[in-house]
Design an enzyme around this catalytic site. Sequence first.
Site, mmCIF file in Angstrom:
data_model
loop_
_atom_site.group_PDB
_atom_site.id
_atom_site.type_symbol
_atom_site.label_atom_id
_atom_site.label_comp_id
_atom_site.label_asym_id
_atom_site.label_seq_id
_atom_site.Cartn_x
_atom_site.Cartn_y
_atom_site.Cartn_z
ATOM 1 N N ARG A 142 51.114 41.378 40.094
ATOM 2 C CA ARG A 142 50.823 40.989 41.480
ATOM 3 C C ARG A 142 49.300 40.964 41.715
ATOM 4 O O ARG A 142 48.573 41.850 41.308
ATOM 5 C CB ARG A 142 51.475 41.988 42.448
ATOM 6 C CG ARG A 142 51.221 41.705 43.936
ATOM 7 C CD ARG A 142 50.041 42.479 44.489
ATOM 8 N NE ARG A 142 49.914 42.335 45.947
ATOM 9 C CZ ARG A 142 48.867 42.766 46.631
ATOM 10 N NH1 ARG A 142 47.874 43.357 46.028
ATOM 11 N NH2 ARG A 142 48.818 42.610 47.939
ATOM 12 N N VAL A 143 48.860 39.904 42.368
ATOM 13 C CA VAL A 143 47.453 39.789 42.728
ATOM 14 C C VAL A 143 47.377 39.641 44.238
ATOM 15 O O VAL A 143 48.129 38.866 44.832
ATOM 16 C CB VAL A 143 46.800 38.578 42.024
ATOM 17 C CG1 VAL A 143 45.394 38.338 42.538
ATOM 18 C CG2 VAL A 143 46.774 38.789 40.511
ATOM 19 N N GLY A 144 46.476 40.386 44.856
ATOM 20 C CA GLY A 144 46.314 40.304 46.314
ATOM 21 C C GLY A 144 45.199 39.356 46.702
ATOM 22 O O GLY A 144 44.813 38.467 45.937
ATOM 23 N N ASP A 145 44.675 39.570 47.893
ATOM 24 C CA ASP A 145 43.612 38.704 48.410
ATOM 25 C C ASP A 145 42.231 39.037 47.835
ATOM 26 O O ASP A 145 41.341 38.194 47.805
ATOM 27 C CB ASP A 145 43.532 38.836 49.938
ATOM 28 C CG ASP A 145 43.234 40.277 50.358
ATOM 29 O OD1 ASP A 145 43.845 41.200 49.772
ATOM 30 O OD2 ASP A 145 42.397 40.480 51.258
ATOM 31 N N THR A 167 39.408 46.366 44.372
ATOM 32 C CA THR A 167 40.578 47.169 44.742
ATOM 33 C C THR A 167 41.510 47.378 43.550
ATOM 34 O O THR A 167 41.468 46.611 42.579
ATOM 35 C CB THR A 167 41.369 46.433 45.853
ATOM 36 O OG1 THR A 167 42.372 47.297 46.375
ATOM 37 C CG2 THR A 167 42.049 45.173 45.350
ATOM 38 N N SER A 201 42.292 54.104 45.573
ATOM 39 C CA SER A 201 42.724 52.737 45.872
ATOM 40 C C SER A 201 41.765 51.702 45.303
ATOM 41 O O SER A 201 41.882 50.519 45.594
ATOM 42 C CB SER A 201 42.840 52.561 47.390
ATOM 43 O OG SER A 201 41.625 52.899 48.010
ATOM 44 N N THR A 251 40.556 43.663 54.288
ATOM 45 C CA THR A 251 41.349 44.711 53.673
ATOM 46 C C THR A 251 42.736 44.691 54.310
ATOM 47 O O THR A 251 42.912 44.120 55.381
ATOM 48 C CB THR A 251 40.672 46.087 53.849
ATOM 49 O OG1 THR A 251 41.494 47.095 53.235
ATOM 50 C CG2 THR A 251 40.476 46.438 55.309
ATOM 51 N N GLY A 252 43.682 45.305 53.648
ATOM 52 C CA GLY A 252 45.040 45.340 54.193
ATOM 53 C C GLY A 252 45.995 44.536 53.343
ATOM 54 O O GLY A 252 45.727 44.295 52.163
ATOM 55 N N HIS A 253 47.096 44.115 53.939
ATOM 56 C CA HIS A 253 48.141 43.430 53.180
ATOM 57 C C HIS A 253 47.652 42.057 52.725
ATOM 58 O O HIS A 253 47.586 41.106 53.506
ATOM 59 C CB HIS A 253 49.410 43.300 54.022
ATOM 60 C CG HIS A 253 50.045 44.629 54.283
ATOM 61 N ND1 HIS A 253 49.639 45.451 55.315
ATOM 62 C CD2 HIS A 253 51.020 45.302 53.626
ATOM 63 C CE1 HIS A 253 50.357 46.571 55.286
ATOM 64 N NE2 HIS A 253 51.194 46.502 54.269
ATOM 65 N N GLY A 254 47.355 41.991 51.431
ATOM 66 C CA GLY A 254 46.707 40.811 50.878
ATOM 67 C C GLY A 254 47.517 39.537 51.044
ATOM 68 O O GLY A 254 46.955 38.452 51.229
ATOM 69 N N THR A 269 40.905 48.602 50.246
ATOM 70 C CA THR A 269 39.950 47.877 49.415
ATOM 71 C C THR A 269 38.560 48.183 49.905
ATOM 72 O O THR A 269 38.372 48.345 51.106
ATOM 73 C CB THR A 269 40.211 46.371 49.611
ATOM 74 O OG1 THR A 269 41.503 46.093 49.114
ATOM 75 C CG2 THR A 269 39.192 45.508 48.933
HETATM 76 N N1 ASP Z 1 43.937 43.847 50.251
HETATM 77 C C1 ASP Z 1 44.370 44.681 49.168
HETATM 78 C C2 ASP Z 1 45.496 43.985 48.442
HETATM 79 O O1 ASP Z 1 46.317 43.350 49.056
HETATM 80 C C3 ASP Z 1 44.793 46.056 49.553
HETATM 81 C C4 ASP Z 1 44.111 46.703 50.722
HETATM 82 O O2 ASP Z 1 43.017 46.359 51.095
HETATM 83 O O3 ASP Z 1 44.671 47.609 51.327
HETATM 84 O O4 ASP Z 1 45.596 44.141 47.251
#
Ligand code: ASP
Length: 331
Positions: free
Chosen positions: A216-219, A206, A86, A239-242, A188
């Site tokens: 696509r770009v996350g947080d 990440t 990841s 971490t998680g859903h950006g 991440t």
């Molecule tokens: N935060 C990351 C993203 O949205 C992914 C993750 O940390 O699980 O790209």
Amino acid sequence: MTNRRNFIKTAAIASVAVALNSFKGKPEEENDFSLKKGKKPIVLSTWNFGVQANAAAWEILKNKGRALDAVEAGVRVPEGDPKERSVGYGGRPDRDGRVTLDACIMDENANIGSVACLEYIKHPISVARAVMEKTPHVMLVGDGALQFALSQGFKKENLLVEESEKEWKEWLKTSQYKPIANIENHDTIGMIALDASGNLSGACTTSGMAFKMHGRVGDSPIIGAGLYVDNEIGAATATGHGEEVIRISGCHLVVELMRQGKSPQKACEEAVARIVKLTKNRNKDLKEIQVGFIALNKQGEYGAYCIQGGFNYAVNDETGNRLIDADYFLK
Ligand code: ASP
């Protein structure tokens, strides 16, 4: 006797005093049993791979090195490990089969550098640092980021390992995009550290959500969302859903809450509460979302909180390197 008018006046004076204390950054929770105290130098990072990453960072911190060098060295460990699927080399690809990486870094002087949607480079965190130190800009994306990396001597490599390619081909059979909380099709490494001189820095890197749309770009590469450092107050990473972290400018919010006097733990809890509220308001299912924050203040106190159980983080100080399960909202 306290009449109503006096009561209101006393209450008003008291609330001004509370506000002033908060403003000075005094801890709001005198008897906060959730408060975790560490001692500088100290480093925190997300998930299991944080343990190995912390160990690399600790080598620098224990020798009175700079937090910035520590966080870069730390997150390079999972970035370079093809078994970590990841982050960096070995990261899962987007839906077009392309491994696109996001990373950012921030130091004690609010210097920042970031790359997004970067392909073919194993260590995006070091490219982010080069953006910070060698360009007049703070963020480079896609082809521009790659061109810059190559000009700085970074090597172009295939990052798609066999296992990730196999999974992607399997995914193509249904092509259903459904990131699952805590199942490692994302994750991440975010790392924050306080060094022996009392300076804070952070890094975040990440491969983002597996099978995301190309581009696509996350947080994680966004300063204020996936990472924030204020050397007077503290640092946070996510971490998680950006998409959910960006929606609330997550890590900047956590640091600002610490500025108002919240402990790192309470600041993470309040940021999660903000996401919970917005998710409900938007009629989305909270059970499908995972976001975790970790935070560290200038005093070496730290905390973490997430939406769903299953998120852990690693802490390394002079008492050792340990993995801690973060407390969570959905019980
Ligand atoms: N935060 C990351 C993203 O949205 C992914 C993750 O940390 O699980 O790209």
